[in-house]
Write an enzyme that holds these catalytic residues in place. Structure first.
Site, short mmCIF file in Angstrom:
data_model
loop_
_atom_site.label_atom_id
_atom_site.label_comp_id
_atom_site.label_asym_id
_atom_site.label_seq_id
_atom_site.Cartn_x
_atom_site.Cartn_y
_atom_site.Cartn_z
N HIS A 170 -16.73 11.47 58.26
CA HIS A 170 -17.39 10.56 59.20
C HIS A 170 -17.89 11.32 60.42
O HIS A 170 -18.85 10.90 61.07
CB HIS A 170 -16.44 9.46 59.66
N ASP B 261 -21.87 7.93 49.61
CA ASP B 261 -21.08 7.46 50.74
C ASP B 261 -22.09 7.11 51.84
O ASP B 261 -23.29 7.43 51.74
CB ASP B 261 -20.10 8.54 51.19
#
Length: 206
Positions: free
Chosen positions: A100, A174
Site C-alpha cells: 500500500h 490489486d
C-alpha cells in the site's frame, strides 16, 4: 450486520470445522448483500514474521497448512455460490514492506518460489477456481525489469500465471491506487496492467 469474524490465521488455528463454518457464514452474508465474489482467500505463505501487511491475513507460514486451509475455504465458497479470488500472486508472504505504501521486493530464486510462494497457487489453479489477484511486487527471478510491479509484468501475468501454470480464469489487479503500483507520471498504470494480461483493474488510479 455487525458480525465479527476471526482472522484467517486464527480461524485456521481454531480447527478445520471452525474455518469451514466461518467461511460459510461469510458466504451467506455476502449473498445477503447480493455479492457473488470475495477477494479471498489470501494464500500467501507468511514466512516473514515481520511482514507488515500480510500477517494474520495468511493462514500459516507453512506451505502444507496453507494448502489445507485454502482447499477448505475455496470449497466452502464454491458450495455457497461465492467465487473465490486467491491473492496475492506470485506471493506476498516474505516481504518486509507494505505494497500500500511502496513496492515490496521478493528476492528468492525460482526454485524457492516454486516450492513455497507459487505452490499454493499451483494447487488452486489445479483445483479449477476462477479468480486470481496479481500483487504489486518486484520479483527479479521472474522479471528482471527493475522496479516493475509483478501486476504490470507480462512475463509474470501472461507468461507464468496463464501460460506456464495454466490459469484460465479472470486476473484481477490489486488496487492500482496503491503506492506499490505507482509508475512514472508519463505512464498509464491501467494500460500497463492490461498489457500485462490482467482482465479486471481494481481501484484504477486517476
Amino acid at each position: 450486520n455487525g458480525k465479527k469474524y476471526l482472522s484467517a490465521k486464527y480461524a485456521y488455528e481454531k480447527g478445520l470445522d471452525f474455518l469451514k463454518n466461518q467461511t460459510e457464514e461469510i458466504a451467506k452474508e455476502l449473498q445477503s448483500y447480493g455479492v457473488n465474489m470475495n477477494f479471498a482467500p489470501c494464500i500467501d505463505v507468511n514466512t516473514n514474521p515481520a511482514n507488515p501487511i500480510i500477517g494474520e491475513r495468511a493462514f500459516s507460514d507453512k506451505v502444507e497448512d496453507v494448502i489445507v486451509a485454502q482447499t477448505i475455504v475455496t470449497q466452502a465458497y464454491r458450495s455457497n455460490c461465492i467465487i473465490p479470488c486467491a491473492k496475492h500472486f506470485p506471493g506476498h508472504g516474505d516481504t518486509s514492506d507494505d505494497s500500500h505504501n511502496t513496492l515490496p521486493a521478493v528476492h528468492h530464486d525460482r526454485a524457492r518460489l516454486d516450492s513455497v510462494e507459487l505452490y499454493p497457487f499451483k494447487r488452486y489453479i489445479y483445483d479449477g477456481y476462477a479468480g486470481v489477484m496479481t500483487g504489486h511486487l518486484y520479483v527479479p527471478a521472474l522479471d528482471k525489469t527493475r522496479n516493475l510491479p509483478s501486476s504490470f509484468s507480462r512475463p509474470i501475468v501472461t507468461g507464468l500465471l496463464q501460460e506456464e501454470l495454466g490459469f484460465r480464469g479472470l486476473c484481477f489487479t490489486d488496487a492500482l491506487a496503491m503506492k506499490g503500483a505507482t509508475t512514472k507520471k508519463s505512464d498509464n498504470p491501467s494500460v500497463k496492467a492490461l498489457l500485462a494480461g490482467n482482465d479486471i483493474l481494481l481501484a484504477p488510479a486517476a
